[in-house]
Design a protein around this motif. Structure first.
Motif, PDB file in Angstrom:
ATOM      1  N   LYS A   1      -5.274   9.385   1.432  1.00 32.71           N
ATOM      2  CA  LYS A   1      -5.672   8.082   1.971  1.00 32.71           C
ATOM      3  C   LYS A   1      -4.585   7.039   1.763  1.00 32.71           C
ATOM      4  CE  LYS A   1     -10.602   8.397   0.855  1.00 32.71           C
ATOM      5  NZ  LYS A   1     -11.737   7.687   0.245  1.00 32.71           N
ATOM      6  N   VAL A   2      -4.660   5.997   2.570  1.00 29.65           N
ATOM      7  CA  VAL A   2      -3.865   4.802   2.308  1.00 29.65           C
ATOM      8  C   VAL A   2      -4.481   4.107   1.089  1.00 29.65           C
ATOM      9  CG1 VAL A   2      -3.099   2.582   3.220  1.00 29.65           C
ATOM     10  CG2 VAL A   2      -3.322   4.558   4.753  1.00 29.65           C
TER      11      VAL A   2
ATOM     12  N   TYR B   1      -8.713   4.508  11.075  1.00 30.66           N
ATOM     13  CA  TYR B   1      -9.119   4.281   9.693  1.00 30.66           C
ATOM     14  C   TYR B   1     -10.153   3.166   9.632  1.00 30.66           C
ATOM     15  CZ  TYR B   1      -4.871   6.811   8.315  1.00 30.66           C
ATOM     16  OH  TYR B   1      -3.879   7.755   8.142  1.00 30.66           O
TER      17      TYR B   1
ATOM     18  N   GLN C   1       0.797   5.672   0.900  1.00 34.27           N
ATOM     19  CA  GLN C   1       0.051   6.830   1.406  1.00 34.27           C
ATOM     20  C   GLN C   1       0.844   8.088   1.061  1.00 34.27           C
ATOM     21  OE1 GLN C   1      -0.568   7.081   5.687  1.00 34.27           O
ATOM     22  NE2 GLN C   1      -2.529   8.094   5.369  1.00 34.27           N
TER      23      GLN C   1
ATOM     24  N   TYR D   1       0.855  -1.178   0.000  1.00 31.09           N
ATOM     25  CA  TYR D   1       0.000   0.000   0.000  1.00 31.09           C
ATOM     26  C   TYR D   1       0.890   1.228   0.000  1.00 31.09           C
ATOM     27  CZ  TYR D   1      -3.964  -2.907   1.461  1.00 31.09           C
ATOM     28  OH  TYR D   1      -4.956  -3.857   1.523  1.00 31.09           O
TER      29      TYR D   1
ATOM     30  N   PHE E   1      -9.398   1.933   2.196  1.00 29.41           N
ATOM     31  CA  PHE E   1      -9.423   2.733   3.414  1.00 29.41           C
ATOM     32  C   PHE E   1     -10.232   4.008   3.247  1.00 29.41           C
ATOM     33  CE2 PHE E   1      -6.437   0.798   6.371  1.00 29.41           C
ATOM     34  CZ  PHE E   1      -5.709  -0.045   5.564  1.00 29.41           C
ATOM     35  N   GLY E   2     -10.812   4.443   4.369  1.00 31.54           N
ATOM     36  CA  GLY E   2     -11.343   5.790   4.431  1.00 31.54           C
ATOM     37  C   GLY E   2     -10.209   6.773   4.654  1.00 31.54           C
ATOM     38  N   ALA E   3     -10.560   8.037   4.697  1.00 26.64           N
ATOM     39  CA  ALA E   3      -9.539   9.084   4.820  1.00 26.64           C
ATOM     40  C   ALA E   3      -8.969   9.179   6.229  1.00 26.64           C
ATOM     41  CB  ALA E   3     -10.134  10.426   4.412  1.00 26.64           C
ATOM     42  N   GLY E   4      -9.648   8.573   7.184  1.00 29.04           N
ATOM     43  CA  GLY E   4      -9.140   8.584   8.545  1.00 29.04           C
ATOM     44  C   GLY E   4      -9.731   9.695   9.388  1.00 29.04           C
TER      45      GLY E   4
ATOM     46  N   LEU F   1       0.235   0.932  11.337  1.00 26.92           N
ATOM     47  CA  LEU F   1      -1.203   0.650  11.321  1.00 26.92           C
ATOM     48  C   LEU F   1      -1.450  -0.672  12.033  1.00 26.92           C
ATOM     49  CD1 LEU F   1      -2.080   1.509   7.629  1.00 26.92           C
ATOM     50  CD2 LEU F   1      -3.362   2.335   9.591  1.00 26.92           C
TER      51      LEU F   1
END
Lengths: 112, 108
Positions: free
Chosen positions: A42-43, B86, A37, A35, B98-101, B44
């Motif tokens: 976003k990730v 997230y 970022q 992934y 993922f969402g933006a957090g 994460l």
């Protein structure tokens, strides 16, 4: 507790150079991922890898990118001819099943 | 198209107050949903997955298919809960979207 480890933690490279980001997934895991970022964003999923082949990749993962599991323990992401917009945090992840991945601490790639 | 929306970029709460982080998703199939947390300068970490219906560090999340939501809740926030959270959807093959957090700041 086993962890995904990534090296280096920070890589600075000149535009146009090739970089290889390295990851050691958790040993009994079978699914591997990259992934990224970009700062403030976003990730984003790049690629998933299972049974020595890519199982899925995003539109970001173009011919500039490649992944490899060269020796049964490492999992690498190669970026050929880096661009400024490749600057980002790159995360490796692994999972035992296709259900919740464990992430490495990330490699910050800076392209200058 | 699949999408994960976390409408709050920043959530500031007092210690001991309840906290709820919103997550809405759009997905045509049966979703697998997760919450990840990232403490300052750390990786994460998987916090919750909806299929296990467990409570981790006092957090719970319920999948509401009618409202397409997977909000994260904790009845009494602690200072150590300050982190980036997230929400993530797994549409296929372990891939996470993922969402933006949401940045949570718990003040004493």
């Amino acid at each position: 507790e086993p962890e995904v480890t990534q090296t280096p933690s920070h890589q600075v490279t000149q535009m146009g150079q090739e970089v290889i980001l390295r990851c050691v997934p958790i040993s009994n895991h079978l699914y591997f991922y990259w992934y990224r970022q970009i700062l403030g964003q976003k990730v984003e999923f790049l690629v998933s890898f299972y049974n020595n082949e890519i199982s899925e990749k995003s539109e970001i993962f173009d011919d500039q990118f490649s992944v490899e599991r060269p020796d049964g323990s490492n999992f690498t992401l190669k970026i050929r001819s880096t661009k400024l917009e490749d600057s980002a945090m790159y995360f490796c992840a692994s999972s035992e099943e296709t259900n919740g991945a464990f992430f490495g601490q990330g490699t910050r790639l800076t392209v200058v | 198209a699949q999408r994960v929306t976390q409408p709050e970029k920043l959530l500031s709460v007092f210690k001991g107050a309840p906290v709820e982080l919103k997550c809405n998703y759009s997905y045509s199939g049966s979703p697998e949903l997760f919450w990840y947390v990232q403490y300052s300068r750390q990786r994460l970490q998987l916090l919750l997955r909806h299929i296990s219906r467990e409570s981790i560090k006092g957090f719970t999340a319920d999948l509401n298919k009618g409202e397409t939501s997977f909000h994260l809740k904790k009845p009494f926030a602690q200072e150590e809960d300050s982190a980036m959270y997230y929400c993530a959807l797994s549409p296929s093959w372990g891939k996470l979207q993922f969402g933006a957090g949401t940045q949570v700041v718990v003040t004493p």
